[in-house]
Design an enzyme around this catalytic site. Structure first.
Site, PDB file in Angstrom:
ATOM      1  N   SER A 185      42.873 -62.411  59.482  1.00 40.79           N
ATOM      2  CA  SER A 185      42.250 -61.062  60.114  1.00 40.79           C
ATOM      3  C   SER A 185      40.935 -61.153  60.367  1.00 40.79           C
ATOM      4  O   SER A 185      40.110 -60.279  60.846  1.00 40.79           O
ATOM      5  CB  SER A 185      42.582 -59.828  59.203  1.00 40.79           C
ATOM      6  OG  SER A 185      43.836 -59.536  59.536  1.00 40.79           O
TER       7      SER A 185
ATOM      8  N   LYS B 156      39.402 -60.660  63.613  1.00 45.66           N
ATOM      9  CA  LYS B 156      39.079 -59.139  64.015  1.00 45.66           C
ATOM     10  C   LYS B 156      37.612 -59.113  64.424  1.00 45.66           C
ATOM     11  O   LYS B 156      37.332 -58.104  65.159  1.00 45.66           O
ATOM     12  CB  LYS B 156      39.708 -58.198  63.254  1.00 45.66           C
ATOM     13  CG  LYS B 156      41.346 -58.010  62.994  1.00 45.66           C
ATOM     14  CD  LYS B 156      41.757 -56.874  62.089  1.00 45.66           C
ATOM     15  CE  LYS B 156      43.300 -56.727  62.289  1.00 45.66           C
ATOM     16  NZ  LYS B 156      44.097 -57.876  61.664  1.00 45.66           N
TER      17      LYS B 156
ATOM     18  N   SER C 213      42.853 -53.273  58.141  1.00 42.82           N
ATOM     19  CA  SER C 213      43.108 -54.392  58.860  1.00 42.82           C
ATOM     20  C   SER C 213      44.042 -54.313  59.702  1.00 42.82           C
ATOM     21  O   SER C 213      45.105 -54.872  59.919  1.00 42.82           O
ATOM     22  CB  SER C 213      43.354 -55.731  57.838  1.00 42.82           C
ATOM     23  OG  SER C 213      43.047 -56.934  58.614  1.00 42.82           O
TER      24      SER C 213
END
Length: 392
Positions: free
Chosen positions: A101, A104, A159
């Site tokens: 993640s 991101k 997340s």
């Protein structure tokens, strides 16, 4: 799919944080120019050539009195001065690994500028299609209306891959987001990154590196919205009817959750985990007029919280090594087009990677402090829901 502008925008928990910005703004950092003994004709340059960071193993150029590099088990890591871009030390900085993640950060750099935070949107079934099994979710629901700011808090704190899917759908779709992210990475000089799934979910061929993730984190902190979201520890998220629920940042180095001691001066950025990537973390902290950005990818020792402790050790080393090491590279080294050796304190990078007048490092430090104030106010109204696994 419907998008509309509200006649009155609700005040979010993050608004509480913003109230303290002016009072908490730190002094501007003073830049130091590094040297490159190997430069043409022995000429002193802004930073060493990037080739050193492509070497395997740990790279550091200590001067007399420099602290020793801590023992770190991560497959790859990097410590850099966020203002100047100088890399103080690194280990296999360009090793291509699954980012989970932490990818991101690149998604936010690419998509944040396209969507005003006050827009309200009713989520459709199609926008939530294709979320990978086992994904981390913030609880976005079909038929419910959210502000764009709500969705971004879902991305940065929980997340939430569901929030990423909706935001991608609003800006051209999933594949388009991946293509744009790839272009953004190249414009920033991040050449190790291959984007296959914008939310960071394990996908064959999707990789990044400690170097690239540090580039993304540094660029993000020069965007006021990015910096505010990534520094937010707690917030309220829309639930059924008028009953919002509390969400908490899964970056334990920021929140101090699960027995992890919070790091003083931490600004935030982004953590991640998948079974393939292991634990990954991009973290930034401010101390004594200096801001550092650290990336740690896939520690090989200890448990799931080792990534935080190894990041802590590298941050401590970086602050202790200030002025006692020569840089081994630069986060600006591979950027497209001309680039300054040191960006002015008040200058930010706009979505195209060019200089703009957006808030710079003083504001970033202020956001970190203000977020801490806001966390106390939010805690009064939090209604906790069962935790979810933080998976890319």
């Amino acid at each position: 799919m419907t998008i509309g502008f509200p006649s009155r925008t609700a005040v979010s928990a993050c608004a509480i944080c913003v109230a303290g910005l002016l009072a908490l703004a730190p002094a501007a950092a003073v830049a130091r120019t590094g040297t490159d003994p190997g430069g043409p004709g022995g000429v002193r340059a802004a930073a060493p050539q990037p080739a050193l960071l492509y070497r395997s193993g740990t790279q550091v150029r200590p001067r007399a009195g420099a602290p020793r590099i801590p023992a770190v088990s991560a497959l790859s890591w990097l410590v850099a001065d966020a203002r100047t871009g100088e890399v103080l030390a690194a280990h296999d900085a360009h090793r291509r690994l699954p980012p989970a993640s932490t990818l991101k950060t690149l998604f936010a750099l690419t998509v944040l500028p396209a969507l005003p935070s006050g827009i309200r949107h009713e989520v459709t079934e199609a926008e939530l299609a294709g979320i990978g099994p086992g994904s981390s979710l913030v609880g976005v629901a079909e038929g419910r209306t959210y502000q764009i700011a709500d969705l971004w808090r879902g991305v940065f704190l929980n997340s939430g891959n569901d929030a990423v899917h909706v935001l991608a759908a609003l800006t051209g779709g999933w594949r388009n987001a991946a293509v744009r992210m790839q272009a953004k990475a190249r414009a920033l000089g991040a050449r190790d990154t291959q984007v296959r799934s914008p939310d960071g979910y394990d996908t064959p061929g999707q990789v990044s590196s400690a170097y690239d993730l540090a580039v993304f984190g540094r660029a993000g902190l020069r965007d006021a919205d990015f910096a505010r979201y990534c520094a937010t520890a707690e917030a309220m998220f829309p639930g059924t009817g008028d009953r919002p629920y509390g969400i908490r940042n899964t970056n334990r180095l920021l929140t101090g959750a699960d027995g992890v001691e919070p790091y003083p001066g931490l600004i935030g950025v982004k953590n991640g985990y998948t079974s393939n990537a292991g634990n990954t973390l991009v973290a930034a902290a401010h101390r004594g007029g200096r801001t550092l950005v650290v990336t740690v990818m896939n520690p090989q020792a200890g448990g799931g919280f080792t990534v935080y402790e190894e990041t802590r050790a590298l941050l401590d080393w970086g602050f202790g090594a200030a002025g006692r090491v020569d840089p081994v590279g630069s986060l600006d080294a591979l950027r497209a087009g001309p680039r300054p050796a040191v960006l002015p304190v008040a200058v930010a990078l706009d979505p195209d990677g060019e200089a703009s007048g957006a808030p710079g490092w003083p504001e970033t430090g202020a956001i970190a402090g203000a977020a801490a104030l806001g966390a106390g106010a939010v805690a009064l109204v939090l209604r906790w829901v069962p935790g979810r696994a933080a998976r890319g």
